[in-house]
Design a protein around this motif. Sequence first.
Motif, PDB file in Angstrom:
ATOM      1  N   ASP A   9       0.803  -1.223   0.000  1.00  0.00           N
ATOM      2  CA  ASP A   9       0.000   0.000   0.000  1.00  0.00           C
ATOM      3  C   ASP A   9       0.837   1.274   0.000  1.00  0.00           C
ATOM      4  O   ASP A   9       0.282   2.376  -0.072  1.00  0.00           O
ATOM      5  N   LYS A  10       2.164   1.148   0.064  1.00  0.00           N
ATOM      6  CA  LYS A  10       3.017   2.333   0.080  1.00  0.00           C
ATOM      7  C   LYS A  10       3.991   2.392  -1.096  1.00  0.00           C
ATOM      8  O   LYS A  10       4.231   3.456  -1.660  1.00  0.00           O
ATOM      9  N   TYR A  11       4.566   1.239  -1.464  1.00  0.00           N
ATOM     10  CA  TYR A  11       5.648   1.243  -2.441  1.00  0.00           C
ATOM     11  C   TYR A  11       5.434   0.225  -3.563  1.00  0.00           C
ATOM     12  O   TYR A  11       4.796  -0.813  -3.381  1.00  0.00           O
ATOM     13  N   ASP A  45       7.447   5.568  -4.579  1.00  0.00           N
ATOM     14  CA  ASP A  45       6.387   5.919  -3.643  1.00  0.00           C
ATOM     15  C   ASP A  45       5.085   6.017  -4.432  1.00  0.00           C
ATOM     16  O   ASP A  45       5.031   6.703  -5.465  1.00  0.00           O
TER      17      ASP A  45
END
Length: 204
Positions: A9-11, A45
């Motif tokens: 969910d971030k990278y 990101d």
Amino acid sequence: RGGTFFLNDKYYMRLEFKDSAQYKLADKEKGLYQIKPHAQLMCWDLHNLRDTIYVTDNQDTSLYKQLSSCPPSGSAIDMDRLTYSFGSFAKLIPVSFFNVLCKPFFYDSRSILELMASFENLLFLLVFICAFVFKTKNAINVNVLLLCISIVITSFILIGLTTTVMGAIVRYRIPFIPFLLMIPLLYLDSEAIKKIPLIKHLVK
């Protein structure tokens, strides 16, 4: 260059295809992987996908879902990485133009398809040589010449900067081949070349 790609969910992350030992299956039930410490990788990101982050000593222990894994292209061209500087861009311009104009050629052909593309490049070279040997004495249309040169230079540089696979380069340059061939044909003396015995029987 291929690679193995992961996402959470971030990278969004990429490891070299050969670095299969740099990650492990951490959650077999959910199919989630963990990147091992000290691994080298590329990541983005999810809130800023424009900037590539190069990690040389991974310390992230998060879990990731593996999206895909594909080997490197067999016809990849090694080039320096383009960075956010005019110097890097200027340095790659001549290399990019040369790759699109001259590659593949016989000395670096690695397959039958690349060998066929080498004959195509040889044909371009012969046309330019013929235009130099049988140069017309008549005035040429400078506007058409400048148009063809500008189209060839800008398109070949853009293709070379964004594509580092020979097979893709051969395909992407196809729409611009007529403009490339028009440059020597503007200088070619058609009456002089018709006097060559082999061509005399083919062209009236």
